[in-house]
Design a protein around this motif. Structure first.
Motif, PDB file in Angstrom:
ATOM      1  N   CYS A  97       4.459   7.283  12.815  1.00  0.00           N
ATOM      2  CA  CYS A  97       5.572   7.093  11.878  1.00  0.00           C
ATOM      3  C   CYS A  97       5.030   6.968  10.455  1.00  0.00           C
ATOM      4  O   CYS A  97       3.867   6.626  10.244  1.00  0.00           O
ATOM      5  N   ARG A  98       5.901   7.244   9.497  1.00  0.00           N
ATOM      6  CA  ARG A  98       5.599   6.956   8.094  1.00  0.00           C
ATOM      7  C   ARG A  98       6.213   5.598   7.793  1.00  0.00           C
ATOM      8  O   ARG A  98       7.437   5.443   7.745  1.00  0.00           O
ATOM      9  N   LEU A  99       5.352   4.597   7.575  1.00  0.00           N
ATOM     10  CA  LEU A  99       5.828   3.236   7.425  1.00  0.00           C
ATOM     11  C   LEU A  99       5.290   2.616   6.138  1.00  0.00           C
ATOM     12  O   LEU A  99       4.170   2.898   5.708  1.00  0.00           O
ATOM     13  N   TRP A 100       6.116   1.746   5.537  1.00  0.00           N
ATOM     14  CA  TRP A 100       5.648   0.935   4.419  1.00  0.00           C
ATOM     15  C   TRP A 100       4.673  -0.104   4.972  1.00  0.00           C
ATOM     16  O   TRP A 100       4.934  -0.748   5.995  1.00  0.00           O
ATOM     17  N   VAL A 101       3.574  -0.298   4.287  1.00  0.00           N
ATOM     18  CA  VAL A 101       2.553  -1.254   4.718  1.00  0.00           C
ATOM     19  C   VAL A 101       2.314  -2.263   3.602  1.00  0.00           C
ATOM     20  O   VAL A 101       2.020  -1.898   2.460  1.00  0.00           O
ATOM     21  N   SER A 102       2.470  -3.531   3.924  1.00  0.00           N
ATOM     22  CA  SER A 102       2.178  -4.620   2.994  1.00  0.00           C
ATOM     23  C   SER A 102       1.305  -5.630   3.713  1.00  0.00           C
ATOM     24  O   SER A 102       1.343  -5.743   4.935  1.00  0.00           O
ATOM     25  N   GLY A 103       0.523  -6.381   2.950  1.00  0.00           N
ATOM     26  CA  GLY A 103      -0.330  -7.347   3.609  1.00  0.00           C
ATOM     27  C   GLY A 103      -0.970  -8.325   2.657  1.00  0.00           C
ATOM     28  O   GLY A 103      -0.838  -8.217   1.434  1.00  0.00           O
ATOM     29  N   CYS A 104      -1.661  -9.280   3.237  1.00  0.00           N
ATOM     30  CA  CYS A 104      -2.411 -10.246   2.458  1.00  0.00           C
ATOM     31  C   CYS A 104      -3.665 -10.631   3.221  1.00  0.00           C
ATOM     32  O   CYS A 104      -3.731 -10.471   4.452  1.00  0.00           O
ATOM     33  N   ARG A 105      -4.635 -11.102   2.501  1.00  0.00           N
ATOM     34  CA  ARG A 105      -5.878 -11.552   3.122  1.00  0.00           C
ATOM     35  C   ARG A 105      -5.787 -13.046   3.359  1.00  0.00           C
ATOM     36  O   ARG A 105      -5.527 -13.819   2.437  1.00  0.00           O
ATOM     37  N   LEU A 106      -6.006 -13.444   4.620  1.00  0.00           N
ATOM     38  CA  LEU A 106      -6.007 -14.854   4.987  1.00  0.00           C
ATOM     39  C   LEU A 106      -7.445 -15.335   5.117  1.00  0.00           C
ATOM     40  O   LEU A 106      -8.393 -14.555   4.970  1.00  0.00           O
ATOM     41  N   GLU A 107      -7.599 -16.608   5.412  1.00  0.00           N
ATOM     42  CA  GLU A 107      -8.947 -17.170   5.449  1.00  0.00           C
ATOM     43  C   GLU A 107      -9.824 -16.518   6.512  1.00  0.00           C
ATOM     44  O   GLU A 107     -10.980 -16.177   6.256  1.00  0.00           O
ATOM     45  N   ASN A 108      -9.267 -16.338   7.714  1.00  0.00           N
ATOM     46  CA  ASN A 108     -10.054 -15.740   8.794  1.00  0.00           C
ATOM     47  C   ASN A 108      -9.366 -14.524   9.412  1.00  0.00           C
ATOM     48  O   ASN A 108      -9.711 -14.120  10.524  1.00  0.00           O
ATOM     49  N   CYS A 127       0.815  -1.225   0.000  1.00  0.00           N
ATOM     50  CA  CYS A 127       0.000   0.000   0.000  1.00  0.00           C
ATOM     51  C   CYS A 127       0.842   1.265   0.000  1.00  0.00           C
ATOM     52  O   CYS A 127       0.302   2.366   0.171  1.00  0.00           O
ATOM     53  N   GLY A 128       2.165   1.125  -0.122  1.00  0.00           N
ATOM     54  CA  GLY A 128       3.009   2.308  -0.043  1.00  0.00           C
ATOM     55  C   GLY A 128       3.235   2.728   1.398  1.00  0.00           C
ATOM     56  O   GLY A 128       3.029   1.952   2.339  1.00  0.00           O
ATOM     57  N   LEU A 148      11.395  -1.301   4.013  1.00  0.00           N
ATOM     58  CA  LEU A 148      11.223  -2.452   3.136  1.00  0.00           C
ATOM     59  C   LEU A 148       9.891  -2.384   2.395  1.00  0.00           C
ATOM     60  O   LEU A 148       8.851  -2.740   2.942  1.00  0.00           O
ATOM     61  N   PRO A 149       9.886  -1.919   1.147  1.00  0.00           N
ATOM     62  CA  PRO A 149       8.642  -1.839   0.386  1.00  0.00           C
ATOM     63  C   PRO A 149       8.281  -3.167  -0.273  1.00  0.00           C
ATOM     64  O   PRO A 149       8.985  -4.161  -0.137  1.00  0.00           O
ATOM     65  N   ASP A 150       7.179  -3.138  -1.027  1.00  0.00           N
ATOM     66  CA  ASP A 150       6.738  -4.281  -1.833  1.00  0.00           C
ATOM     67  C   ASP A 150       6.573  -5.532  -0.965  1.00  0.00           C
ATOM     68  O   ASP A 150       6.087  -5.445   0.150  1.00  0.00           O
ATOM     69  N   ASP A 151       7.002  -6.687  -1.496  1.00  0.00           N
ATOM     70  CA  ASP A 151       6.802  -7.939  -0.773  1.00  0.00           C
ATOM     71  C   ASP A 151       7.985  -8.287   0.129  1.00  0.00           C
ATOM     72  O   ASP A 151       7.980  -9.336   0.777  1.00  0.00           O
ATOM     73  N   HIS A 152       9.003  -7.433   0.181  1.00  0.00           N
ATOM     74  CA  HIS A 152      10.193  -7.770   0.958  1.00  0.00           C
ATOM     75  C   HIS A 152       9.868  -7.916   2.443  1.00  0.00           C
ATOM     76  O   HIS A 152      10.360  -8.824   3.117  1.00  0.00           O
ATOM     77  N   ALA A 153       9.054  -7.019   2.978  1.00  0.00           N
ATOM     78  CA  ALA A 153       8.711  -7.081   4.396  1.00  0.00           C
ATOM     79  C   ALA A 153       7.937  -8.353   4.708  1.00  0.00           C
ATOM     80  O   ALA A 153       8.175  -9.000   5.741  1.00  0.00           O
ATOM     81  N   LEU A 154       7.007  -8.731   3.835  1.00  0.00           N
ATOM     82  CA  LEU A 154       6.249  -9.972   4.044  1.00  0.00           C
ATOM     83  C   LEU A 154       7.153 -11.193   3.962  1.00  0.00           C
ATOM     84  O   LEU A 154       7.029 -12.134   4.749  1.00  0.00           O
TER      85      LEU A 154
END
Length: 358
Positions: free
Chosen positions: A224-235, A216-217, A245-251
């Motif tokens: 703080c101004r932080l890079w936010v990444s995520g995914c939707r899980l089942e629950n 999400c940028g 760490l932008p993009d998928d690197h943090a995940l």
């Protein structure tokens, strides 16, 4: 006794101590491998030699009453045995921070630990005992990380991974000021400002198909101004934040946090059964953790050596039948139980050499 003396010779490279104390440590480690228990009575029965179990038990008690280790010394030993990793053009270590908790009678033992990721597990680095049952404070985390920085330069820390407990403005600011990259999971109900209203951060990922990721940028949250990444899980939602760490690197890096869960399982029910100890004194418990840390690292190194010769079998779901740590521990345990066999003697000698040559 020959195995004990061979292990003493190896330990001399790591500890400057008198011969009697090193002999005790070697005997303790070998008994620990055999019994998979920190219970003093069980260990006393497994010590090599002709001394009575009662005499050995008193010796174990005296050792923990009189002996202590500098945690920075143990951390330096662990780092010398650990392998550095490469990530995005940098070489260093990925760290995890987490807690483990168990109960002795009416007392709760709460250990806050930083470990270093190694393959499918992590090695204990430094720890502290919290005088409470609940979560750690920012001050307690900072104090623990200062001890890490005393043995590991920040330039060699690729990332610190942490679960949802380890969040907060002051904590993130401290990590940024000290130049420590981090990938921390946050709660799905964390509030952010969007379209002039307060919403849960999970709304950014609600439209995603299951198990797909989105960066999400940079977003302003927790001061703080932080890079936010995520995914939707089942629950649930897996949402991580990072300063750099932008993009998928943090995940990708956050996924390695599971390594400390494997470590805790190995120290406890799937390995050395740490909860069987009756110790409540934190200095003695810390001495015990020093010995367990070395035994754990040793077993994992042996497991890696074995896996290079014959890979660990996979189950139908595609996961390993056992961890690398248990692969090595089971190998050494079988050898220690059958020392009347020349093959077992050679196997244990090879395991000791692995600890020596690494």
């Amino acid at each position: 006794m020959q195995s004990t003396q061979e292990l003493v010779h190896v330990l001399e490279d790591y500890w400057i101590a008198n011969r009697a104390r090193l002999t005790f440590i070697a005997s303790y480690l070998l008994a620990l491998i055999q019994t998979r228990s920190v219970n003093g009575a069980k260990l006393a029965d497994a010590f090599a030699g002709y001394a009575s179990s009662a005499s050995v038990y008193r010796r174990i008690q005296r050792f923990f009453a009189e002996c202590s280790f500098l945690d920075t010394h143990l951390a330096a030993i662990v780092l010398s045995l650990a392998k550095k990793q490469e990530y995005r053009g940098r070489t260093g270590f990925i760290l995890c921070i987490d807690r483990t908790l168990w109960q002795i009678g009416s007392l709760w033992v709460n250990v806050l630990m930083v470990s270093v990721v190694q393959g499918d597990t992590s090695y204990p680095l430094v720890w502290t005992f919290l005088p409470k049952r609940g979560n750690s404070s920012t001050e307690e985390r900072r104090a623990l990380m200062q001890r890490v920085l005393a043995v590991l330069p920040k330039e060699q820390i690729l990332c610190l991974t942490a679960d949802r407990e380890f969040i907060g403005h002051r904590w993130f600011q401290w990590l940024r000021r000290n130049g420590i990259d981090f990938s921390c999971r946050i709660r799905a109900n964390t509030t952010i400002r969007r379209n002039k209203s307060d919403v849960h951060i999970s709304t950014l990922f609600a439209h995603l198909p299951l198990k797909t990721t989105l960066c999400c940028g940079r977003i302003h949250l927790m001061g703080c101004r932080l890079w936010v990444s995520g995914c939707r899980l089942e629950n649930d939602y897996g949402i991580v934040v990072s300063a750099t760490l932008p993009d998928d690197h943090a995940l990708e890096l956050y996924a390695k946090r599971w390594a400390i869960e494997t470590l805790f399982a190995g120290l406890k029910s799937r390995g050395f059964n740490l909860e069987e100890t009756h110790m409540t004194n934190t200095l003695r418990l810390s001495t015990l953790l020093n010995l367990l840390a070395l035994a754990y690292v040793w077993a994992h190194l042996v497991g890696e050596w074995l896996a290079r010769q014959q890979a660990i079998a996979l189950k139908k779901h595609g996961r390993k039948a056992k961890s690398t740590f248990r692969y090595g521990l089971d190998f050494m345990r079988k050898a220690a139980f059958n020392l009347s066999s020349q093959k077992a003697q050679n196997d244990l000698r090879d395991a000791i050499k692995i600890l020596s040559c690494t």
